[in-house]
Design an enzyme around this catalytic site. Structure first.
Site, short mmCIF file in Angstrom:
data_model
loop_
_atom_site.label_atom_id
_atom_site.label_comp_id
_atom_site.label_asym_id
_atom_site.label_seq_id
_atom_site.Cartn_x
_atom_site.Cartn_y
_atom_site.Cartn_z
N ARG A 47 17.63 11.00 0.93
CA ARG A 47 16.21 10.63 0.84
C ARG A 47 15.79 10.64 -0.63
O ARG A 47 15.09 9.76 -1.10
CB ARG A 47 15.33 11.61 1.65
CG ARG A 47 13.85 11.43 1.34
CD ARG A 47 12.87 11.94 2.40
NE ARG A 47 13.30 13.12 3.10
CZ ARG A 47 13.24 14.38 2.62
NH1 ARG A 47 12.77 14.62 1.41
NH2 ARG A 47 13.66 15.40 3.34
N TYR A 99 -2.72 -9.83 0.68
CA TYR A 99 -1.90 -9.90 1.89
C TYR A 99 -2.60 -9.16 3.04
O TYR A 99 -3.16 -8.06 2.83
CB TYR A 99 -0.54 -9.27 1.57
CG TYR A 99 0.37 -9.08 2.74
CD1 TYR A 99 0.93 -10.18 3.39
CD2 TYR A 99 0.69 -7.81 3.21
CE1 TYR A 99 1.77 -10.00 4.48
CE2 TYR A 99 1.53 -7.63 4.28
CZ TYR A 99 2.07 -8.73 4.92
OH TYR A 99 2.90 -8.56 5.99
N ASP A 173 0.99 -7.00 -7.27
CA ASP A 173 1.93 -7.35 -6.19
C ASP A 173 2.58 -8.67 -6.61
O ASP A 173 1.94 -9.72 -6.60
CB ASP A 173 1.17 -7.47 -4.87
CG ASP A 173 2.08 -7.80 -3.68
OD1 ASP A 173 3.15 -8.41 -3.90
OD2 ASP A 173 1.71 -7.47 -2.54
N LYS A 198 10.97 -10.74 1.08
CA LYS A 198 10.71 -12.16 0.85
C LYS A 198 11.75 -12.73 -0.12
O LYS A 198 12.91 -12.77 0.22
CB LYS A 198 9.27 -12.33 0.36
CG LYS A 198 8.23 -11.47 1.10
CD LYS A 198 8.08 -11.82 2.57
CE LYS A 198 7.27 -10.81 3.38
NZ LYS A 198 5.96 -10.45 2.86
#
Ligand SMILES: *Cc1c(COP(=O)(O)O)cnc(C)c1O
Length: 378
Positions: A47, A99, A173, A198
């Site tokens: 992690r 978004y 972003d 994406k």
């Protein structure tokens, strides 16, 4: 070294144990320690850090002209982690057509934890300046936006943000542009956020997110949050994104070339009321787009003359363009944001035109793509 070279090599070296040229997928949750408090090469638990994820994090840092990178299970996990820098009462200014998922997280979830949000038109730096308050800690910019492809001048916004007394951090972003088209950290942004699902992944086979920055202290705070919250990216997914990034420059060039040809076709169609592409002369911020982006990218939006009915009809009639959410893969996709990806903005000031169709132009032959749109528009 130049971008194309970094895309293939940054953060990656042949494996010191066996010479494997490609970064291995380290499917391990834990690491043998040489003694108590003596982990090897800093790895203790996956992690906190995993070698495959580290290779991707270091690669992204170089591509975005940053000093460090952090990878997450999704773009939303990355976004949420940035917002955890804040405390109750803090204020955020975000673009008014961010978004849909970002809007949902901010407006529907984080407000409940005492954060305050103002959604403003960031294409006008004056307007943005008016939205800032003494409690503003983050300015959240998306450019180009999803799905309206609005472009904000990153340098101009950074100027406004830097001179504001509350000293907010500017987050961009950069999902739609990718670091191949634009590098916000070079233009004054403090952090870059990505949905790697994406264009960075590029093959619609992985979900992932990232944060990249320069400031060391901010990097340490976010690495602490990444470990404390735990929304990390797994090693297999990190490998897939690393592999996708190797072809990012050639993919982005072809996405943009195909998009340009489709724009030239769409602008002649009578049933298309409005065409939106950052490099089209009708785009209100075309000059800014050309100044800060290497090419216009592979996303096109258009509003149908016949509104919602017509938009749905077109999206359900294409054969090569697949009706699906998401974007940025090698295959072309079509969707109607008001009824799909941006449903959560319904009834809010961020609601999108129901007649809007969004295309993610893939890498197929442009003539085949145009023939498909032609029959669907008919
Ligand atoms: C998809 C997307 C996100 C969210 O990323 P996920 O990987 O789906 O969580 C954030 N911002 C933009 C611009 C996006 O397109």
């Amino acid at each position: 070294m130049k971008f194309e070279t970094l895309a293939i090599h940054a953060g990656q070296e042949a494996d010191p144990n066996n010479g494997a040229v490609m970064t291995p997928v380290y499917l391990t949750s834990t690491y043998k320690q040489d003694g108590i408090g003596k982990p090897r090469q800093g790895y203790e638990y996956s992690r906190t850090l995993n070698p495959t994820r580290k290779a991707l994090q270091d690669c992204l840092a170089e591509l975005e002209s940053g000093q460090w990178g952090l990878c997450f299970a999704s773009g939303m996990a990355a976004t949420d982690t940035v917002l955890r820098l804040l405390s109750q009462g803090d204020h955020v200014v975000a673009g008014h057509d961010v978004y849909g998922g970002t809007f949902r997280l901010f407006d529907k979830i984080l407000r409940r934890f005492g954060l305050d949000f103002t959604f403003a038109d960031t294409t006008d730096p004056e307007n943005l300046a008016e939205a800032l308050t003494p409690s503003t800690r983050i300015v959240w910019l998306e450019t180009p936006t999803n799905p309206l492809l609005a472009v904000s001048d990153i340098r101009a916004v950074a100027e406004v943000v830097k001179h504001h007394p509350s000293k907010p951090i500017l987050v961009v972003d950069n999902t739609f542009a990718t670091p191949y088209l634009q590098r916000p950290l070079e233009m004054g942004a403090d952090l870059v956020v990505h949905s790697m699902t994406k264009y960075l992944g590029g093959h619609s086979d992985v979900v992932g997110g990232a944060i990249v920055g320069k400031d060391k202290e901010l990097g340490e705070k976010l690495a602490y949050l990444q470990n404390a919250i735990g929304g990390v990216q797994g090693p297999m997914d990190s490998f897939l994104v690393l592999r996708g990034i190797k072809t990012l420059p050639i993919r982005m060039d072809r996405h943009a070339q195909n998009a340009e040809k489709i724009v030239a076709f769409l602008e002649k169609q009578k049933n298309v009321k409005r065409l939106i592409h950052p490099f089209h002369e009708s785009h209100p911020q075309v000059q800014v787009a050309k100044r800060q982006m290497k090419n216009g990218g592979g996303m096109i939006s258009f509003i149908m003359q016949g509104g919602r009915e017509a938009a749905i009809r077109v999206a359900e009639s294409t054969k090569l363009f697949t009706l699906a959410e998401s974007l940025g893969g090698v295959e072309s996709l079509i969707e109607v944001p008001a009824a799909m990806t941006h449903l959560s903005t319904q009834g809010s000031p961020l609601e999108v035109d129901p007649g809007l169709v969004r295309l993610s132009v893939g890498l197929e032959n442009a003539d085949d793509l145009i023939a498909d749109l032609e029959q669907a528009l008919k």
